[in-house]
Design an enzyme around this catalytic site. Structure first.
Site, mmCIF file in Angstrom:
data_model
loop_
_atom_site.group_PDB
_atom_site.id
_atom_site.type_symbol
_atom_site.label_atom_id
_atom_site.label_comp_id
_atom_site.label_asym_id
_atom_site.label_seq_id
_atom_site.Cartn_x
_atom_site.Cartn_y
_atom_site.Cartn_z
ATOM 1 N N TRP A 174 4.364 33.152 7.109
ATOM 2 C CA TRP A 174 4.940 31.851 7.468
ATOM 3 C C TRP A 174 5.463 31.113 6.239
ATOM 4 O O TRP A 174 5.132 29.953 5.994
ATOM 5 C CB TRP A 174 3.910 31.010 8.210
ATOM 6 C CG TRP A 174 3.498 31.528 9.551
ATOM 7 C CD1 TRP A 174 3.599 32.805 10.027
ATOM 8 C CD2 TRP A 174 2.874 30.773 10.600
ATOM 9 N NE1 TRP A 174 3.095 32.899 11.287
ATOM 10 C CE2 TRP A 174 2.639 31.665 11.677
ATOM 11 C CE3 TRP A 174 2.479 29.450 10.734
ATOM 12 C CZ2 TRP A 174 2.040 31.263 12.876
ATOM 13 C CZ3 TRP A 174 1.873 29.050 11.920
ATOM 14 C CH2 TRP A 174 1.667 29.937 12.984
ATOM 15 N N LYS B 110 8.770 46.958 6.400
ATOM 16 C CA LYS B 110 7.974 46.391 5.314
ATOM 17 C C LYS B 110 6.745 47.255 5.023
ATOM 18 O O LYS B 110 6.368 47.443 3.860
ATOM 19 C CB LYS B 110 7.547 44.966 5.667
ATOM 20 C CG LYS B 110 8.688 43.955 5.658
ATOM 21 C CD LYS B 110 9.290 43.749 4.275
ATOM 22 C CE LYS B 110 8.344 43.042 3.331
ATOM 23 N NZ LYS B 110 8.977 42.818 1.993
ATOM 24 N N TYR C 261 11.202 45.118 11.624
ATOM 25 C CA TYR C 261 10.939 44.369 10.384
ATOM 26 C C TYR C 261 9.582 44.752 9.811
ATOM 27 O O TYR C 261 9.474 45.142 8.636
ATOM 28 C CB TYR C 261 11.016 42.868 10.638
ATOM 29 C CG TYR C 261 10.478 42.043 9.493
ATOM 30 C CD1 TYR C 261 11.116 42.031 8.255
ATOM 31 C CD2 TYR C 261 9.308 41.290 9.640
ATOM 32 C CE1 TYR C 261 10.610 41.293 7.195
ATOM 33 C CE2 TYR C 261 8.802 40.549 8.582
ATOM 34 C CZ TYR C 261 9.456 40.552 7.372
ATOM 35 O OH TYR C 261 8.945 39.820 6.323
ATOM 36 N N THR D 293 4.203 41.299 4.042
ATOM 37 C CA THR D 293 4.161 40.368 5.157
ATOM 38 C C THR D 293 2.999 40.608 6.114
ATOM 39 O O THR D 293 2.467 41.731 6.206
ATOM 40 C CB THR D 293 5.483 40.475 5.959
ATOM 41 O OG1 THR D 293 5.414 39.658 7.127
ATOM 42 C CG2 THR D 293 5.741 41.903 6.397
ATOM 43 N N ASP D 294 2.646 39.562 6.854
ATOM 44 C CA ASP D 294 1.665 39.659 7.929
ATOM 45 C C ASP D 294 2.152 40.537 9.078
ATOM 46 O O ASP D 294 1.353 41.005 9.893
ATOM 47 C CB ASP D 294 1.347 38.264 8.476
ATOM 48 C CG ASP D 294 2.599 37.531 8.937
ATOM 49 O OD1 ASP D 294 3.429 37.188 8.074
ATOM 50 O OD2 ASP D 294 2.749 37.303 10.152
#
Length: 293
Positions: free
Chosen positions: A151, A130, A126, A102-103
């Site tokens: 997104w 990750k 979160y 994820t970003d």
């Protein structure tokens, strides 16, 4: 070529399972959380040794960003420990592990697009969990691809597009955050990217393993994204009229977990290595009726 998919019922997992059902060269075992809880190391080992996959695609994740601040142990169990178990058993059997990240591993303070080598600094549980999963995958499995994305939306599961369509059907006016920027990414495009990588692995021993970014273009704010959704929904007759949108700041919409202000990911490395272009998220919204329900 045998592929094991975890998280079959998630946004990406569902797309992967459906798309791979049409690929005759792959034997696929796609499992739900109930069928394979990746936090259970003994069960992970049992399934992997029994099926003996060439590729494992980990589409399982804890993605409740705000709840993660309170469910720390659960978030780390799914996002760090599970990938660690998958990485270790992948290494043992010589399989390649494709892992979705994820970003949120970045703090969002960079002005330009993030590249794979930029320093990570997650703002909340979160993102931290990750990132811990990324580090475990890289440490325990030599043959790995970590695919960071942002997104994510699609026809399955919960996401921003489906939420906007649901709210837009009953609200005449709503406020949307306008100072967070990123690239919307269609879950089906993520699935296609992973399948393309799997096909290259099937044909080529010289795979450039490591971390890659995959997200959509054009990049924009949540406010601009919502505006596009409602423009399309109105034009397609999915909603009767477009709501009036107000643009607010992150400070005006407080959440339990902090979000990165800049989630823009540069995808050039993936394009150069695997000939995979950025997600065309606008094309994925040509029929918004699929996102209802």
């Amino acid at each position: 070529m045998r592929i094991l998919i975890t998280g079959r019922q998630g946004q990406v997992g569902t797309c992967l399972t459906e798309k791979l059902s049409h690929e005759a060269s792959f034997e696929v075992l796609a499992l739900t959380k109930t069928e394979l809880d990746i936090t259970d190391q003994a069960r992970v080992n049992e399934v992997v040794y029994d099926f003996s996959p060439n590729i494992i695609i980990n589409a399982a994740a804890y993605t409740a960003v705000d709840k993660a601040e309170e469910q720390v142990q659960l978030a780390y169990g799914i996002n760090r420990d599970g990938p660690s178990y998958l990485a270790k058993v992948s290494q043992q059997i010589g399989a390649t592990l494709l892992h979705i990240s994820t970003d949120y591993v970045f703090d969002g303070n960079k002005l330009e697009e993030y590249v794979e080598t930029d320093a990570t600094k997650p703002l909340g549980i979160y993102g931290q969990s990750k990132l811990a999963g990324e580090l475990a995958v890289a440490e325990f499995c030599e043959k790995h691809i970590i695919l960071r994305t942002s997104w994510v939306f699609g026809e399955y599961g919960n996401n921003f597009v489906k939420t906007m369509l649901r709210i837009g059907a009953v609200r005449e006016q709503l406020n949307i955050v306008g100072d967070q920027f990123g690239g919307p990414t269609y879950a089906g495009d993520i699935a296609d990217s992973l399948i393309e990588i799997a096909k290259k692995i099937e044909k080529d021993n010289e795979i450039p393993y490591g971390v890659y970014h995959f997200s959509g273009l054009p990049q924009l704010s949540w406010y601009e994204f919502a505006d596009f959704i409602f423009e399309q929904a109105s034009a397609q007759g999915v909603i009767t009229s477009k709501p009036i949108l107000g643009k607010i700041s992150t400070e005006e919409y407080p959440t339990l977990a902090k979000r990165p202000a800049n989630s823009r990911l540069k995808v050039d490395k993936l394009t150069e290595s695997f000939s995979i272009e950025a997600s065309n998220w606008k094309a994925a919204m040509s029929d918004l009726k699929k996102y209802i329900g």
